[in-house]
Motif scaffolding. Structure first.
Motif, PDB file in Angstrom:
ATOM      1  N   UNK A 145       0.819  -1.213   0.000  1.00 29.35           N
ATOM      2  CA  UNK A 145       0.000   0.000   0.000  1.00 29.35           C
ATOM      3  C   UNK A 145       0.854   1.265   0.000  1.00 29.35           C
ATOM      4  N   UNK A 146       2.152   1.106  -0.123  1.00 28.19           N
ATOM      5  CA  UNK A 146       3.074   2.255  -0.132  1.00 28.19           C
ATOM      6  C   UNK A 146       4.198   1.974  -1.121  1.00 28.19           C
ATOM      7  N   UNK A 147       4.800   3.047  -1.616  1.00 34.29           N
ATOM      8  CA  UNK A 147       5.907   2.886  -2.555  1.00 34.29           C
ATOM      9  C   UNK A 147       7.144   2.373  -1.808  1.00 34.29           C
ATOM     10  N   UNK A 148       8.046   1.682  -2.491  1.00 35.56           N
ATOM     11  CA  UNK A 148       9.214   1.109  -1.806  1.00 35.56           C
ATOM     12  C   UNK A 148      10.025   2.128  -0.990  1.00 35.56           C
ATOM     13  N   UNK A 149      10.140   3.349  -1.473  1.00 33.03           N
ATOM     14  CA  UNK A 149      10.936   4.339  -0.736  1.00 33.03           C
ATOM     15  C   UNK A 149      10.220   4.847   0.516  1.00 33.03           C
ATOM     16  N   UNK A 150       8.973   4.449   0.731  1.00 28.96           N
ATOM     17  CA  UNK A 150       8.264   4.795   1.972  1.00 28.96           C
ATOM     18  C   UNK A 150       8.346   3.678   3.013  1.00 28.96           C
ATOM     19  N   UNK A 207      13.582   2.304  11.282  1.00 29.57           N
ATOM     20  CA  UNK A 207      14.247   1.151  10.665  1.00 29.57           C
ATOM     21  C   UNK A 207      13.795   0.973   9.224  1.00 29.57           C
ATOM     22  N   UNK A 208      14.735   0.600   8.381  1.00 31.27           N
ATOM     23  CA  UNK A 208      14.403   0.178   7.025  1.00 31.27           C
ATOM     24  C   UNK A 208      15.385  -0.911   6.613  1.00 31.27           C
ATOM     25  N   UNK A 209      15.161  -1.469   5.444  1.00 32.82           N
ATOM     26  CA  UNK A 209      16.053  -2.475   4.885  1.00 32.82           C
ATOM     27  C   UNK A 209      16.487  -2.030   3.499  1.00 32.82           C
ATOM     28  N   UNK A 210      17.638  -2.506   3.065  1.00 35.02           N
ATOM     29  CA  UNK A 210      18.105  -2.177   1.713  1.00 35.02           C
ATOM     30  C   UNK A 210      17.197  -2.826   0.687  1.00 35.02           C
ATOM     31  N   UNK A 219      20.138  -6.428  -4.892  1.00 34.06           N
ATOM     32  CA  UNK A 219      20.566  -5.276  -4.084  1.00 34.06           C
ATOM     33  C   UNK A 219      20.668  -4.031  -4.943  1.00 34.06           C
ATOM     34  N   UNK A 220      21.257  -4.172  -6.119  1.00 33.30           N
ATOM     35  CA  UNK A 220      21.389  -3.040  -7.039  1.00 33.30           C
ATOM     36  C   UNK A 220      20.016  -2.498  -7.454  1.00 33.30           C
ATOM     37  N   UNK A 221      19.062  -3.405  -7.674  1.00 27.98           N
ATOM     38  CA  UNK A 221      17.702  -2.977  -8.044  1.00 27.98           C
ATOM     39  C   UNK A 221      17.044  -2.152  -6.949  1.00 27.98           C
ATOM     40  N   UNK A 222      17.357  -2.457  -5.688  1.00 28.45           N
ATOM     41  CA  UNK A 222      16.711  -1.769  -4.561  1.00 28.45           C
ATOM     42  C   UNK A 222      17.500  -0.561  -4.056  1.00 28.45           C
ATOM     43  N   UNK A 223      18.773  -0.500  -4.391  1.00 27.08           N
ATOM     44  CA  UNK A 223      19.631   0.570  -3.866  1.00 27.08           C
ATOM     45  C   UNK A 223      19.070   1.966  -4.171  1.00 27.08           C
ATOM     46  N   UNK A 224      18.469   2.113  -5.338  1.00 25.32           N
ATOM     47  CA  UNK A 224      17.876   3.402  -5.720  1.00 25.32           C
ATOM     48  C   UNK A 224      16.745   3.817  -4.783  1.00 25.32           C
ATOM     49  N   UNK A 225      15.965   2.832  -4.318  1.00 28.10           N
ATOM     50  CA  UNK A 225      14.892   3.144  -3.366  1.00 28.10           C
ATOM     51  C   UNK A 225      15.472   3.649  -2.045  1.00 28.10           C
ATOM     52  N   UNK A 226      16.566   3.022  -1.605  1.00 24.40           N
ATOM     53  CA  UNK A 226      17.219   3.473  -0.377  1.00 24.40           C
ATOM     54  C   UNK A 226      17.746   4.904  -0.536  1.00 24.40           C
TER      55      UNK A 226
END
Length: 196
Positions: free
Chosen positions: A18-23, A89-92, A114-121
């Motif tokens: 229900x929220x975008x990955x960067x949230x 708290x968050x995760x990569x 990890x590379x795919x998610x790094x941009x969200x972090x």
């Protein structure tokens, strides 16, 4: 409305929440102290049904056992979980999995995830701007050192720059595997940054 991300579907991961990955930040959005893990442990078939408000209030009431070791690291830090201007708290990697890397994933594929998610972090850091990041585990340390570069290597903490902003980074092995003396030393280091 659910937000979807299918960047890692070839590796058995899916994101539908229900929220975008960067949230994906558990705790108050104004928290200056973040603990960053590698990925949320959980069943792939069961999506996170929380919304952003529930994420913000996730530390009210019972705190998940994952965080109990932080009480031995620093009671001061532990008492800031979920507080305004406290600890979040968050995760990569934003997708749930029972283990990381997921079964049948090779090391190279784990790096792609990890590379795919790094941009969200990076979006999260830009959006909410923590002052202190505590890395929970050596894989997290390696990734954060690429996002917020240290001036010298082989140190346990440093102040680095991210988009012209200073952020203190505290490197640590996985908190749950540290002995009590190592937790105490880590706690003293974290508290010295909090006092600054």
């Amino acid at each position: 409305m659910n937000f979807e991300c299918s960047k890692c579907k070839n590796y058995g991961l899916k994101y539908s929440r229900k929220y975008i990955p960067s949230d994906f930040l558990e705790g108050k959005r104004d928290s200056p102290i973040w603990i960053i893990g590698l990925n949320p442990k959980g069943n792939l078939e069961k999506n996170d049904e929380r919304d952003v408000t529930e994420l913000e209030n996730c530390f009210e009431g019972d705190i998940h056992p994952y965080f109990h070791d932080f009480k031995k690291v620093s009671k001061k830090l532990y008492n800031l979980f979920g507080k305004e201007r406290g600890v979040a708290h968050t995760d990569i990697v934003k997708c749930f999995s029972n283990e990381f890397p997921p079964k049948n994933c090779k090391r190279k594929e784990a790096q792609i995830i990890i590379s795919n998610c790094k941009g969200y972090l990076e979006e999260q850091i830009n959006k909410y701007f923590p002052k202190i990041i505590i890395c929970n585990g050596s894989p997290v340390c390696k990734i954060i050192k690429r996002v917020i570069k240290p001036q010298i290597d082989y140190i346990t903490s440093y102040v680095g720059n991210f988009d012209e902003k200073e952020i203190a980074v505290i490197l640590s092995g996985f908190i749950g595997r540290l002995d009590d003396y190592a937790k105490l030393r880590l706690g003293k280091e974290i508290e010295s940054y909090i006092e600054r």
